[in-house]
Design a protein around this motif. Structure first.
Motif, mmCIF file in Angstrom:
data_model
loop_
_atom_site.group_PDB
_atom_site.id
_atom_site.type_symbol
_atom_site.label_atom_id
_atom_site.label_comp_id
_atom_site.label_asym_id
_atom_site.label_seq_id
_atom_site.Cartn_x
_atom_site.Cartn_y
_atom_site.Cartn_z
ATOM 1 N N TYR A 45 0.888 -1.334 -0.073
ATOM 2 C CA TYR A 45 -0.141 0.085 0.227
ATOM 3 C C TYR A 45 0.705 1.139 -0.173
ATOM 4 O O TYR A 45 2.120 1.161 0.253
ATOM 5 C CB TYR A 45 -1.019 -0.021 1.068
ATOM 6 C CG TYR A 45 -0.364 -0.214 2.520
ATOM 7 C CD1 TYR A 45 0.073 1.157 3.214
ATOM 8 C CD2 TYR A 45 0.136 -1.302 3.170
ATOM 9 C CE1 TYR A 45 0.582 1.162 4.303
ATOM 10 C CE2 TYR A 45 0.662 -1.552 4.340
ATOM 11 C CZ TYR A 45 1.089 -0.040 4.973
ATOM 12 O OH TYR A 45 1.716 -0.429 6.130
ATOM 13 N N SER A 46 0.420 2.378 -0.305
ATOM 14 C CA SER A 46 0.927 3.577 -0.516
ATOM 15 C C SER A 46 0.260 4.617 0.544
ATOM 16 O O SER A 46 -0.517 4.476 1.291
ATOM 17 C CB SER A 46 0.892 4.053 -1.952
ATOM 18 O OG SER A 46 -0.543 4.503 -2.135
ATOM 19 N N GLN A 47 0.975 5.761 0.751
ATOM 20 C CA GLN A 47 0.595 6.866 1.392
ATOM 21 C C GLN A 47 -0.739 7.461 1.107
ATOM 22 O O GLN A 47 -1.838 7.585 1.758
ATOM 23 C CB GLN A 47 1.475 8.081 1.241
ATOM 24 C CG GLN A 47 2.793 8.048 2.300
ATOM 25 C CD GLN A 47 3.380 9.358 2.396
ATOM 26 O OE1 GLN A 47 3.933 9.849 1.319
ATOM 27 N NE2 GLN A 47 3.467 10.129 3.638
ATOM 28 N N ASP A 49 -3.021 5.415 -0.074
ATOM 29 C CA ASP A 49 -3.996 4.486 0.424
ATOM 30 C C ASP A 49 -4.292 4.854 1.875
ATOM 31 O O ASP A 49 -5.442 4.745 2.553
ATOM 32 C CB ASP A 49 -3.322 2.782 0.351
ATOM 33 C CG ASP A 49 -3.488 2.411 -0.911
ATOM 34 O OD1 ASP A 49 -4.317 2.319 -1.641
ATOM 35 O OD2 ASP A 49 -2.252 1.880 -1.368
ATOM 36 N N CYS A 81 1.393 6.460 9.430
ATOM 37 C CA CYS A 81 1.967 7.123 8.067
ATOM 38 C C CYS A 81 3.460 7.686 8.495
ATOM 39 O O CYS A 81 4.403 7.420 7.438
ATOM 40 C CB CYS A 81 1.182 8.314 7.816
ATOM 41 S SG CYS A 81 1.399 8.870 6.198
ATOM 42 N N PHE A 85 6.221 5.776 5.980
ATOM 43 C CA PHE A 85 6.656 6.504 4.999
ATOM 44 C C PHE A 85 7.568 7.708 5.362
ATOM 45 O O PHE A 85 7.709 8.437 4.441
ATOM 46 C CB PHE A 85 5.451 7.233 4.219
ATOM 47 C CG PHE A 85 4.540 5.925 3.480
ATOM 48 C CD1 PHE A 85 5.164 5.271 2.595
ATOM 49 C CD2 PHE A 85 3.407 5.577 4.287
ATOM 50 C CE1 PHE A 85 4.320 4.178 2.082
ATOM 51 C CE2 PHE A 85 2.597 4.346 3.580
ATOM 52 C CZ PHE A 85 3.184 3.771 2.543
#
Length: 164
Positions: A45-47, A49, A81, A85
């Motif tokens: 998943y990404s930021q 998301d 988060c 990240f």
């Protein structure tokens, strides 16, 4: 606006178990953790998301005007988060500042780690717990630390719920 009680803290510390118990024991609405639905079987998943998860969780947390138990909230999203990240997104920071929680129950990581495909930090829970304490103190948020076995945590919650 109704009373909002949030369970927060690192992974595998009893947040879901205790939020379900309080909801049932006190007949209070429960808002479940949306990330579990979103990420179940999702893969990397990404930021972006996390922004989607945070916005939906925030919306669900804010909808009720009755007393509500929150299985998760924006402090969890912020720390997640930042840890994953390296920085918090503007959206999550904004939602974090906007949320209003009347009582936080901060779950200490003295529970045995429970393996789960969505959990990522089995060896870093004490440091993460200290981050939660830092932010809650910085916010001057009303919080209570839950520690010890499940029965002891329930006793702490019951004593606090008598004052609500």
């Amino acid at each position: 606006m109704g009373l909002k009680i949030a369970f927060t803290g690192p992974e595998s510390t009893g947040k879901t178990t205790l939020s379900k118990w309080v909801s049932k024991a006190y007949n209070i609405d429960l808002v479940k953790e949306y990330a579990r639905d979103y990420l179940n079987g999702y893969g990397p998943y990404s930021q972006m998301d996390l922004d989607k998860i945070a916005q939906e969780q925030f919306n669900r947390n804010e909808v009720s005007k009755k007393p509500t138990i929150l299985d998760t909230e924006m402090l969890v999203m912020r720390i997640w988060c930042e840890e994953k990240f390296g920085a918090c997104t503007e959206l999550i920071e904004s939602l974090f500042v906007q949320q209003h929680i009347d009582i936080y129950f901060l779950c200490k990581p003295d529970f045995k780690w429970q393996e789960d495909p969505l959990r990522e930090s089995p060896n870093d829970r004490e440091r993460l717990f200290d981050l939660y304490v830092f932010y809650l103190e910085k916010m001057e948020a009303p919080f209570h630390i839950l520690e010890g076995d499940l029965l002891h945590r329930k006793d702490i919650i019951a004593a606090i719920m008598k004052t609500c």
